[in-house]
Design an enzyme around this catalytic site. Sequence first.
Site, mmCIF file in Angstrom:
data_model
loop_
_atom_site.group_PDB
_atom_site.id
_atom_site.type_symbol
_atom_site.label_atom_id
_atom_site.label_comp_id
_atom_site.label_asym_id
_atom_site.label_seq_id
_atom_site.Cartn_x
_atom_site.Cartn_y
_atom_site.Cartn_z
ATOM 1 C CE LYS A 7 -34.732 -9.659 1.246
ATOM 2 N NZ LYS A 7 -33.206 -10.220 0.799
ATOM 3 N N GLY A 8 -35.130 -2.964 3.159
ATOM 4 C CA GLY A 8 -34.613 -1.927 4.023
ATOM 5 C C GLY A 8 -35.116 -1.161 5.014
ATOM 6 C CE LYS A 39 -27.898 8.140 -0.844
ATOM 7 N NZ LYS A 39 -27.033 7.314 -1.064
ATOM 8 C CD GLU A 68 -38.487 3.004 0.536
ATOM 9 O OE1 GLU A 68 -37.870 2.502 1.213
ATOM 10 O OE2 GLU A 68 -38.655 3.072 -0.488
ATOM 11 C CG ASP A 69 -34.702 1.757 2.565
ATOM 12 O OD1 ASP A 69 -35.068 2.422 1.882
ATOM 13 O OD2 ASP A 69 -33.819 0.927 2.515
HETATM 14 P P1 5GP Z 1 -34.136 5.849 -5.200
HETATM 15 O O1 5GP Z 1 -35.286 5.207 -6.062
HETATM 16 O O2 5GP Z 1 -35.001 6.862 -4.438
HETATM 17 O O3 5GP Z 1 -33.057 6.182 -5.743
HETATM 18 O O4 5GP Z 1 -33.829 4.679 -4.148
HETATM 19 C C1 5GP Z 1 -34.435 3.989 -3.032
HETATM 20 C C2 5GP Z 1 -33.955 2.896 -2.718
HETATM 21 O O5 5GP Z 1 -32.671 2.867 -3.030
HETATM 22 C C3 5GP Z 1 -33.895 2.779 -1.030
HETATM 23 O O6 5GP Z 1 -35.048 2.202 -0.684
HETATM 24 C C4 5GP Z 1 -32.529 1.834 -0.973
HETATM 25 O O7 5GP Z 1 -33.105 0.536 -1.155
HETATM 26 C C5 5GP Z 1 -31.690 2.047 -1.990
HETATM 27 N N1 5GP Z 1 -30.934 3.224 -1.794
HETATM 28 C C6 5GP Z 1 -30.699 4.568 -1.991
HETATM 29 N N2 5GP Z 1 -29.446 4.968 -1.399
HETATM 30 C C7 5GP Z 1 -28.853 4.081 -0.616
HETATM 31 C C8 5GP Z 1 -27.986 4.102 0.319
HETATM 32 O O8 5GP Z 1 -26.975 4.933 0.482
HETATM 33 N N3 5GP Z 1 -27.520 2.810 0.805
HETATM 34 C C9 5GP Z 1 -28.298 1.782 0.502
HETATM 35 N N4 5GP Z 1 -28.004 0.637 1.272
HETATM 36 N N5 5GP Z 1 -29.401 1.602 -0.192
HETATM 37 C C10 5GP Z 1 -29.556 2.827 -0.753
#
Ligand code: 5GP
Length: 178
Positions: free
Chosen positions: A42-43, A130, A98-99
Amino acid sequence: MQDDLLKVLLTEEEIQQRVAELGQEISRDYKGKDLVAICILKGAMHFMADLTRHIPIPLTIDFMAISSYGVGTKTSGVVRILQDLDASISHRHVLIVEDIVDTGLTLNYLIDNLESRRPASIKIATLLDKPARRAVNVTTDYNGFTIPDEFVVGYGLDYNELYRNLPYIGVLKPEVYK
Ligand code: 5GP
């Protein structure tokens, strides 16, 4: 809700301006191409809604819901498809919206999954990047903002499903999730 924030990282104005810029860039790159923008729920819901309104070329919109985090702020590395696309992406140009890219595990899984459906191309638009905690090598094509290693909420991003409705992005006070 504001009381739960340590600080505002990106204001509504900063987000809107950058999203408009990304929209212009994407419009230039995809002119004359058969584009499908895929919102990762949903992000990315607010990002998708604002971004596509800055892309004045023909495109279709589809949604995919996946879960990478359970409850909490740490990624599990396990990605599950909760809702799949409505339509085929075969021979079409796919833009994943993507968020945030954190470890990159979610996107890595998603790219592999979508590539097996034989699209003409796949590119990634992410509002936030990030890079500090990247565990796999994923390259984003359109990146709104690079942010430090802090847990952020707002503009679609949640903590335990809350805060998505903030129009800006803020850093949550650690005591809120401890
Ligand atoms: P990844 O698989 O790259 O570690 O994480 C991606 C997903 O993790 C994002 O689509 C998001 O939903 C969640 N996510 C990662 N970092 C954050 C953050 O700082 N805040 C929030 N709310 N969600 C995050």
